[in-house]
Design an enzyme around this catalytic site. Sequence first.
Site: not given
Length: 318
Positions: A60-61, A127, A205, A265
């Site tokens: 959970a996050a 985060y 990635r 970005r």
Amino acid sequence: GSVCSAVLIEAGHNVTIIDDFSTGNRDAVPSAAHLVEGELSQVIEETLSTHNINAVVHCAARSLVGESVSHPELYWHANVVTSLHLLDAMRAHDVRNLVFSSTAATYGEPDAVPILESAATAPTNPYGASKLAIDHMISSYASAHGLAATSLRYFNVAGAYGTIGENRAVETHLIPLILQVALGHREKIMIFGDDYATADGTAVRDYIHVRDLAEAHILALESNKVGSHRIYNLGSGDGYSVQQVISQVRETTGHPIPAELAPRREGDPATLIASSSKISHELGWTPQRTDLPTIVHDAWEFTRNLGPAAHSHPNYRP
């Protein structure tokens, strides 16, 4: 979390799921699992005291990088404070086995790839910082209170497992975003930069299939040792570029997938790949679904079968 639950149930375990459905989907809860609906901090004490729990997989996050920058308070409360409540409740009820779903964002922009567990941790957003703070908490509880724990750090989870796949209100992952184009929910996919020092100029990635990820969680759960907090990176071995992923989705779906080039970005590294050599050596974990065609195929099969709305999450917006 849902895939871990499904795989644990298939292996004969009894599973209790806690979810407040702020971002999760009810239809991803396996029918054989017991569901406790509510915010983790508010229901964890009663759940541990009444459900005969002997181990916890903590997934959970809040996990949106941009949101963590604009609203860091949400991440310190939802991730760090909630995890502290969990650790205290586990200690109070003598539940000592924990697997924490962490993130490779704890490393920030690495000096070298593939990233080893020995790499410096320098998260570039709240985060990643919140997940690193939880890792530090777990280490201290393992040392002081005999917790048996493992943190798993990884980048991009992809693919699907049967009827469980990516279906979020706010989507940020590349593969489901491209699949939204194939389904007509987006006009095009954006490519942020084509001048990186990679084979085709687009960023590379690491993609890990969700079933491989679930199996790593279960291996860790079954091998945890009291008083020890292990940290393992999970990777698929080789990364894929943005252009490679787009090309594969075109091939898999038969859709042209219009793409538009945009500037880089800020803060996006050219290549991010995690090394899984440590967990492979120590636990024997080897991902079995690392090829891009399999990953995209499984994701596409799930996504196109969601129904006419294509995305069933009540808060979904393209």
